[in-house]
Design an enzyme around this catalytic site. Structure first.
Site: not given
Ligand code: DX5
Ligand code: ZN
Length: 216
Positions: A9, A34, A36, A38, A67, A69, A138, A176
């Site tokens: 990620s 990956h 993320d 948000m 991904h 969010m 998750m 994840d």
């Molecule tokens: C959390 C994200 C994850 C996160 C994972 O909200 O969706 O993808 O970056 O991070 P690690 O691998 O550090 O737990």
């Molecule tokens: Zn993620």
């Protein structure tokens, strides 16, 4: 050789040099990138949107696993596809019409998936098992990297792996959040086929080696 794929990620990468970050991810031997996204509404944090996906796209040949969010993902999925995403996943409870959003992603020729938080169950994705290419479980509550894996998610991994096998469809099962070099083997043995690893990749002394260990 294991069938598990590793998706670092970029949330834990260098935001001042994201092109270099995704090029490194590829050089280190990862399988997916990956990303993320948000929005500060669905989760209490803000990262980046379509312009970042477009900006990093030329810097790697790896598939971009995006991904979302965000609330009302159906409003944005097509633009993420056009920006260079290869897989787009979102949280169904954030959408007014998950089926329409999944179909819109597929119509763009991309892979689609749904993400399940640690306190949610199979009922959330059951109506869409005919459509999804990926289910993301998750391992932590979304919003931040570097959190510890929530042990009760393992029950969901076992359940979802069984439901996917029963569906007869080739659906990837991604985990994840909270994945480390130490716990990765356990998740692989429970049926996870894609491991997201943010801090476990970027904070490793030797990221290439860390990816090899997690892949098994
Ligand atoms: C959390 C994200 C994850 C996160 C994972 O909200 O969706 O993808 O970056 O991070 P690690 O691998 O550090 O737990
Ligand atoms: Zn993620």
């Amino acid at each position: 050789m294991s069938n598990c794929r590793i998706a670092p990620s970029i949330l834990s990468g260098n935001f001042a040099a994201m092109g270099e970050t995704v090029a490194n991810v590829e050089k280190w031997g990862a399988d997916l990138v990956h990303c993320d996204v948000m929005d500060g509404v669905f989760v209490p944090n803000i990262t980046f949107g379509m312009p970042m996906i477009k900006a990093i796209r030329p810097h790697t040949t790896l598939p971009l696993d995006v991904h979302l969010m965000i609330v009302e993902p159906e409003k944005y999925v097509e633009r993420f596809c056009d920006s260079g995403a290869d897989i787009v996943t979102f949280h169904p409870e954030a959408s007014k019409d998950p089926r329409a959003a999944l179909l819109a992603i597929k119509a763009k020729g991309k892979k689609c998936g749904l993400v399940v938080n640690p306190d949610k169950g199979f009922d959330l994705v059951e109506p869409y098992m005919d459509l999804v290419d990926m289910i993301v479980l998750m391992g932590v509550f979304p919003g931040f990297g570097g959190q510890s894996y929530i042990e009760s998610v393992s029950d969901n991994i076992v359940l979802f792996a069984r439901k996917i096998a029963e569906s007869g469809r080739a659906i990837a099962l991604e985990l994840d959040g909270g994945v480390t070099e130490t716990n990765a083997a356990r998740f692989r043995s429970l049926g996870v086929t894609v491991l997201v690893a943010g801090s476990a990749t970027f904070k490793a002394a030797d990221p290439e080696q860390a990816i090899k260990v997690m892949r098994g």
